[in-house]
Design a protein around this motif. Sequence first.
Motif, mmCIF file in Angstrom:
data_model
loop_
_atom_site.group_PDB
_atom_site.id
_atom_site.type_symbol
_atom_site.label_atom_id
_atom_site.label_comp_id
_atom_site.label_asym_id
_atom_site.label_seq_id
_atom_site.Cartn_x
_atom_site.Cartn_y
_atom_site.Cartn_z
ATOM 1 N N UNK A 124 26.461 12.192 -0.405
ATOM 2 C CA UNK A 124 25.532 13.316 -0.492
ATOM 3 C C UNK A 124 25.867 14.176 -1.705
ATOM 4 N N UNK A 125 27.144 14.319 -1.987
ATOM 5 C CA UNK A 125 27.576 15.089 -3.157
ATOM 6 C C UNK A 125 27.061 14.444 -4.440
ATOM 7 N N UNK A 126 27.132 13.113 -4.508
ATOM 8 C CA UNK A 126 26.650 12.403 -5.686
ATOM 9 C C UNK A 126 25.140 12.582 -5.849
ATOM 10 N N UNK A 127 24.403 12.550 -4.749
ATOM 11 C CA UNK A 127 22.953 12.643 -4.795
ATOM 12 C C UNK A 127 22.465 14.072 -5.035
ATOM 13 N N UNK A 128 23.084 15.061 -4.332
ATOM 14 C CA UNK A 128 22.554 16.424 -4.331
ATOM 15 C C UNK A 128 23.464 17.463 -4.981
ATOM 16 N N UNK A 129 24.726 17.130 -5.209
ATOM 17 C CA UNK A 129 25.649 18.088 -5.803
ATOM 18 C C UNK A 129 26.307 19.021 -4.810
ATOM 19 N N UNK A 130 26.171 18.735 -3.530
ATOM 20 C CA UNK A 130 26.733 19.595 -2.486
ATOM 21 C C UNK A 130 28.255 19.628 -2.584
ATOM 22 N N UNK A 131 28.829 20.820 -2.590
ATOM 23 C CA UNK A 131 30.269 20.979 -2.501
ATOM 24 C C UNK A 131 31.047 20.833 -3.788
ATOM 25 N N UNK A 132 30.378 20.764 -4.925
ATOM 26 C CA UNK A 132 31.155 20.588 -6.149
ATOM 27 C C UNK A 132 31.348 21.876 -6.940
ATOM 28 N N UNK A 133 30.961 23.017 -6.371
ATOM 29 C CA UNK A 133 31.196 24.295 -7.054
ATOM 30 C C UNK A 133 32.151 25.137 -6.216
ATOM 31 N N UNK A 134 31.640 26.020 -5.394
ATOM 32 C CA UNK A 134 32.520 26.935 -4.655
ATOM 33 C C UNK A 134 33.119 26.281 -3.410
ATOM 34 N N UNK A 135 32.435 25.281 -2.822
ATOM 35 C CA UNK A 135 32.966 24.555 -1.675
ATOM 36 C C UNK A 135 32.701 25.174 -0.323
ATOM 37 N N UNK A 136 32.022 26.308 -0.267
ATOM 38 C CA UNK A 136 31.771 26.966 1.013
ATOM 39 C C UNK A 136 30.812 26.183 1.904
ATOM 40 N N UNK A 137 30.056 25.283 1.334
ATOM 41 C CA UNK A 137 29.056 24.540 2.086
ATOM 42 C C UNK A 137 29.591 23.244 2.699
ATOM 43 N N UNK A 138 30.781 22.848 2.343
ATOM 44 C CA UNK A 138 31.297 21.534 2.716
ATOM 45 C C UNK A 138 31.352 21.341 4.229
ATOM 46 N N UNK A 139 31.850 22.302 4.944
ATOM 47 C CA UNK A 139 31.987 22.168 6.393
ATOM 48 C C UNK A 139 30.625 21.997 7.056
ATOM 49 N N UNK A 140 29.650 22.816 6.675
ATOM 50 C CA UNK A 140 28.317 22.721 7.249
ATOM 51 C C UNK A 140 27.639 21.418 6.842
ATOM 52 N N UNK A 141 27.807 21.011 5.600
ATOM 53 C CA UNK A 141 27.212 19.761 5.139
ATOM 54 C C UNK A 141 27.774 18.574 5.921
ATOM 55 N N UNK A 142 29.067 18.556 6.148
ATOM 56 C CA UNK A 142 29.692 17.479 6.939
ATOM 57 C C UNK A 142 29.148 17.456 8.357
ATOM 58 N N UNK A 143 28.968 18.626 8.928
ATOM 59 C CA UNK A 143 28.423 18.727 10.283
ATOM 60 C C UNK A 143 27.000 18.154 10.334
#
Length: 63
Positions: A28-47
């Motif tokens: 998902x990070x490769x496709x959308x860029x999720x979690x590659x800046x501040x990282x606050x979204x990682x937990x919710x994205x994984x969920x």
Amino acid sequence: MYVCLCHAVTDSQIKNAVIQGDSSLADVKKRLGVGDQCGKCVKMACHIIQREINAQPNYYEVA
């Protein structure tokens, strides 16, 4: 709902990425860029990723 404010990624976009075959945060990070800046979204994205994977039927399991 916005999950990643840095890249303006919503939960619907993450769900669609999983439906299209992404099965991990790295995908998902490769496709959308999720979690590659501040990282606050990682937990919710994984969920969201895990919940969507669990919601999809697994046709390869034998009853």
